[in-house]
Scaffold this motif. Sequence first.
Motif, PDB file in Angstrom:
ATOM      1  N   GLU A 141      27.978  12.625  46.395  1.00 17.01           N
ATOM      2  CA  GLU A 141      27.000  12.039  45.466  1.00 17.01           C
ATOM      3  C   GLU A 141      27.290  10.563  45.230  1.00 17.01           C
ATOM      4  O   GLU A 141      26.393   9.723  45.244  1.00 17.01           O
ATOM      5  N   GLU A 142      28.567  10.262  44.999  1.00 17.28           N
ATOM      6  CA  GLU A 142      28.954   8.872  44.771  1.00 17.28           C
ATOM      7  C   GLU A 142      28.684   8.034  46.010  1.00 17.28           C
ATOM      8  O   GLU A 142      28.272   6.879  45.914  1.00 17.28           O
ATOM      9  N   ALA A 143      28.917   8.635  47.165  1.00 14.73           N
ATOM     10  CA  ALA A 143      28.666   7.925  48.415  1.00 14.73           C
ATOM     11  C   ALA A 143      27.200   7.542  48.520  1.00 14.73           C
ATOM     12  O   ALA A 143      26.853   6.405  48.856  1.00 14.73           O
ATOM     13  N   ILE A 144      26.337   8.481  48.184  1.00 12.25           N
ATOM     14  CA  ILE A 144      24.904   8.219  48.286  1.00 12.25           C
ATOM     15  C   ILE A 144      24.457   7.170  47.273  1.00 12.25           C
ATOM     16  O   ILE A 144      23.695   6.251  47.599  1.00 12.25           O
ATOM     17  N   SER A 145      24.975   7.259  46.056  1.00  5.90           N
ATOM     18  CA  SER A 145      24.527   6.258  45.077  1.00  5.90           C
ATOM     19  C   SER A 145      25.066   4.869  45.442  1.00  5.90           C
ATOM     20  O   SER A 145      24.395   3.861  45.208  1.00  5.90           O
ATOM     21  N   LEU A 146      26.254   4.842  46.052  1.00  2.00           N
ATOM     22  CA  LEU A 146      26.781   3.544  46.485  1.00  2.00           C
ATOM     23  C   LEU A 146      25.934   2.967  47.623  1.00  2.00           C
ATOM     24  O   LEU A 146      25.715   1.749  47.705  1.00  2.00           O
ATOM     25  N   PHE A 147      25.437   3.852  48.466  1.00  2.00           N
ATOM     26  CA  PHE A 147      24.577   3.407  49.568  1.00  2.00           C
ATOM     27  C   PHE A 147      23.313   2.737  49.022  1.00  2.00           C
ATOM     28  O   PHE A 147      22.921   1.659  49.459  1.00  2.00           O
ATOM     29  N   TYR A 148      22.702   3.376  48.021  1.00  2.00           N
ATOM     30  CA  TYR A 148      21.488   2.793  47.436  1.00  2.00           C
ATOM     31  C   TYR A 148      21.796   1.482  46.702  1.00  2.00           C
ATOM     32  O   TYR A 148      21.011   0.534  46.734  1.00  2.00           O
ATOM     33  N   LYS A 149      22.954   1.457  46.066  1.00  2.00           N
ATOM     34  CA  LYS A 149      23.356   0.237  45.362  1.00  2.00           C
ATOM     35  C   LYS A 149      23.518  -0.912  46.355  1.00  2.00           C
ATOM     36  O   LYS A 149      23.098  -2.042  46.113  1.00  2.00           O
ATOM     37  N   MET A 150      24.112  -0.578  47.486  1.00  2.00           N
ATOM     38  CA  MET A 150      24.304  -1.582  48.523  1.00  2.00           C
ATOM     39  C   MET A 150      22.960  -2.127  49.015  1.00  2.00           C
ATOM     40  O   MET A 150      22.785  -3.345  49.161  1.00  2.00           O
ATOM     41  N   GLU A 151      22.019  -1.216  49.228  1.00  2.00           N
ATOM     42  CA  GLU A 151      20.677  -1.647  49.646  1.00  2.00           C
ATOM     43  C   GLU A 151      20.027  -2.542  48.581  1.00  2.00           C
ATOM     44  O   GLU A 151      19.429  -3.569  48.909  1.00  2.00           O
ATOM     45  N   ASP A 152      20.187  -2.131  47.299  1.00  2.00           N
ATOM     46  CA  ASP A 152      19.618  -2.925  46.205  1.00  2.00           C
ATOM     47  C   ASP A 152      20.168  -4.338  46.189  1.00  2.00           C
ATOM     48  O   ASP A 152      19.479  -5.278  45.799  1.00  2.00           O
ATOM     49  N   LEU A 153      21.421  -4.478  46.581  1.00  2.00           N
ATOM     50  CA  LEU A 153      22.036  -5.799  46.572  1.00  2.00           C
ATOM     51  C   LEU A 153      21.633  -6.633  47.776  1.00  2.00           C
ATOM     52  O   LEU A 153      22.083  -7.760  47.945  1.00  2.00           O
ATOM     53  N   GLY A 154      20.807  -6.053  48.635  1.00  2.00           N
ATOM     54  CA  GLY A 154      20.277  -6.835  49.743  1.00  2.00           C
ATOM     55  C   GLY A 154      21.016  -6.688  51.051  1.00  2.00           C
ATOM     56  O   GLY A 154      20.714  -7.393  52.014  1.00  2.00           O
ATOM     57  N   PHE A 155      21.992  -5.798  51.080  1.00  2.00           N
ATOM     58  CA  PHE A 155      22.679  -5.564  52.356  1.00  2.00           C
ATOM     59  C   PHE A 155      21.805  -4.667  53.237  1.00  2.00           C
ATOM     60  O   PHE A 155      21.175  -3.731  52.740  1.00  2.00           O
ATOM     61  N   THR A 156      21.783  -4.960  54.509  1.00  2.00           N
ATOM     62  CA  THR A 156      21.031  -4.140  55.452  1.00  2.00           C
ATOM     63  C   THR A 156      21.983  -3.175  56.130  1.00  2.00           C
ATOM     64  O   THR A 156      22.862  -3.593  56.879  1.00  2.00           O
ATOM     65  N   PRO A 157      21.834  -1.880  55.829  1.00  2.00           N
ATOM     66  CA  PRO A 157      22.751  -0.914  56.459  1.00  2.00           C
ATOM     67  C   PRO A 157      22.590  -0.940  57.971  1.00  2.00           C
ATOM     68  O   PRO A 157      21.479  -1.109  58.473  1.00  2.00           O
ATOM     69  N   ASP A 158      23.675  -0.813  58.681  1.00  2.00           N
ATOM     70  CA  ASP A 158      23.594  -0.789  60.137  1.00  2.00           C
ATOM     71  C   ASP A 158      23.891   0.616  60.649  1.00  2.00           C
ATOM     72  O   ASP A 158      23.989   1.576  59.875  1.00  2.00           O
ATOM     73  N   THR A 159      24.058   0.718  61.941  1.00  2.00           N
ATOM     74  CA  THR A 159      24.218   2.035  62.559  1.00  2.00           C
ATOM     75  C   THR A 159      25.418   2.802  62.007  1.00  2.00           C
ATOM     76  O   THR A 159      25.366   4.012  61.798  1.00  2.00           O
ATOM     77  N   ILE A 160      26.486   2.088  61.700  1.00  2.00           N
ATOM     78  CA  ILE A 160      27.677   2.768  61.185  1.00  2.00           C
ATOM     79  C   ILE A 160      27.485   3.191  59.733  1.00  2.00           C
ATOM     80  O   ILE A 160      27.915   4.275  59.327  1.00  2.00           O
ATOM     81  N   SER A 161      26.815   2.359  58.945  1.00  2.00           N
ATOM     82  CA  SER A 161      26.513   2.754  57.569  1.00  2.00           C
ATOM     83  C   SER A 161      25.726   4.057  57.551  1.00  2.00           C
ATOM     84  O   SER A 161      25.965   4.930  56.718  1.00  2.00           O
ATOM     85  N   PHE A 162      24.779   4.177  58.469  1.00  2.00           N
ATOM     86  CA  PHE A 162      23.968   5.397  58.498  1.00  2.00           C
ATOM     87  C   PHE A 162      24.768   6.611  58.958  1.00  2.00           C
ATOM     88  O   PHE A 162      24.543   7.717  58.482  1.00  2.00           O
ATOM     89  N   SER A 163      25.704   6.407  59.865  1.00  2.00           N
ATOM     90  CA  SER A 163      26.571   7.528  60.246  1.00  2.00           C
ATOM     91  C   SER A 163      27.280   8.072  59.021  1.00  2.00           C
ATOM     92  O   SER A 163      27.345   9.283  58.811  1.00  2.00           O
ATOM     93  N   GLY A 164      27.800   7.177  58.205  1.00  2.00           N
ATOM     94  CA  GLY A 164      28.530   7.594  57.013  1.00  2.00           C
ATOM     95  C   GLY A 164      27.648   8.329  56.025  1.00  2.00           C
ATOM     96  O   GLY A 164      28.008   9.394  55.512  1.00  2.00           O
ATOM     97  N   ILE A 165      26.480   7.799  55.769  1.00  2.00           N
ATOM     98  CA  ILE A 165      25.625   8.387  54.744  1.00  2.00           C
ATOM     99  C   ILE A 165      25.006   9.700  55.227  1.00  2.00           C
ATOM    100  O   ILE A 165      24.840  10.648  54.461  1.00  2.00           O
ATOM    101  N   LEU A 166      24.698   9.774  56.513  1.00  2.00           N
ATOM    102  CA  LEU A 166      24.138  11.032  57.042  1.00  2.00           C
ATOM    103  C   LEU A 166      25.194  12.130  57.012  1.00  2.00           C
ATOM    104  O   LEU A 166      24.899  13.300  56.769  1.00  2.00           O
ATOM    105  N   SER A 167      26.419  11.725  57.258  1.00  2.00           N
ATOM    106  CA  SER A 167      27.504  12.697  57.181  1.00  2.00           C
ATOM    107  C   SER A 167      27.671  13.211  55.757  1.00  2.00           C
ATOM    108  O   SER A 167      27.906  14.403  55.530  1.00  2.00           O
ATOM    109  N   ALA A 168      27.523  12.325  54.794  1.00  2.00           N
ATOM    110  CA  ALA A 168      27.604  12.743  53.394  1.00  2.00           C
ATOM    111  C   ALA A 168      26.517  13.780  53.096  1.00  2.00           C
ATOM    112  O   ALA A 168      26.779  14.807  52.465  1.00  2.00           O
ATOM    113  N   CYS A 169      25.309  13.515  53.550  1.00  2.00           N
ATOM    114  CA  CYS A 169      24.199  14.456  53.331  1.00  2.00           C
ATOM    115  C   CYS A 169      24.493  15.801  53.977  1.00  2.00           C
ATOM    116  O   CYS A 169      24.211  16.857  53.417  1.00  2.00           O
TER     117      CYS A 169
END
Length: 309
Positions: A141-169
């Motif tokens: 859960e924390e991983a997912i909310s951090l992912f959204y926070k990162m997006e809100d701050l203007g960072f563009t997730p890349d292929t590795i960011s998505f590997s991490g978040i999809l694994s969390a899901c």
Amino acid sequence: MYAACGDIGFAGQVFDEMTERDVVSWSSMIAAYVTSKQPLNALSVFLDMKQAKEKPNSVTLVSLLSVCSHLVKIKMGESIHSYILTSDIKLDVSLATALIGMYATCGYIEKALLIFNSMNNRNLQSWTIMISGLAENGHGEEAISLFYKMEDLGFTPDTISFSGILSACSHLGLVEKGQRLFDQMVNLYKIQPTMEHYGCMADMFGRAGMIEEAYHVLKTMPMEPNSIILRSFISAYKNHGSRVSFDDNLVKLLLKIEPDLGSNYVISANMSSVSGYWREEDDVRAAMKGKGLKKVTGHSWLQDNRHSS
DNA sequence: GTAGGGTTAG
């Protein structure tokens, strides 16, 4: 340069022949072994470096922290951390990120968070490693909310960011969220899914008992699934069962791409009761062929007959 | 200044 071109052997040869080594050549060699996934060799070069009384700098330490992560050496990681604090080496973004990665992979998620939260500047890698670290340590859960926070701050997730978040899901069983993120990755961020992403999706469906959906991922992904994905699917099929019958070809493929791993034959044997396959042992024979493996009697190919052809 | 860091799957 040879290391960058993927010829680690030649890089090592050049390095061995050097008479004058400085902190850059030492660090390059250590980094080269890290990149080639040979952490023990990296460590051994570092020990030589210490012997030669060359002092590591922040670049050396980033690579060494990566070694600690790969080998899960928390004691060594901690000693590097305290070395940094007592030396005049500046804790820059890269070094702090490497520390976060080391603590997270060794299971010390609170320490990782402490460093992450104390950083003034963070880059995409810092966010990604913190997200993956949280996911890995059961804080999806924390991983997912951090992912959204990162997006809100203007960072563009890349292929590795998505590997991490999809694994969390996948670990959390959040199938819809995972599907939405995968869709976002492809359609919004225009990132081409890799083997890793398909693996996460198949694993996510499989864990959730959605065997048909998982199978669909395996059949439609544009590359041949690797052994990890195959094993994950087979195990999901075994755990959940399905109305559709088991596809023997998956086991055949597993034995084909990874004939040297003994446990694959156990999986194969187990699935035979599910699918009625294995009657002729053809697939085992086919897999052993050309590998110098020779079945003498019964179980004996598991023993060391490899060189007796 | 040179060299360096991040990901997943039973």
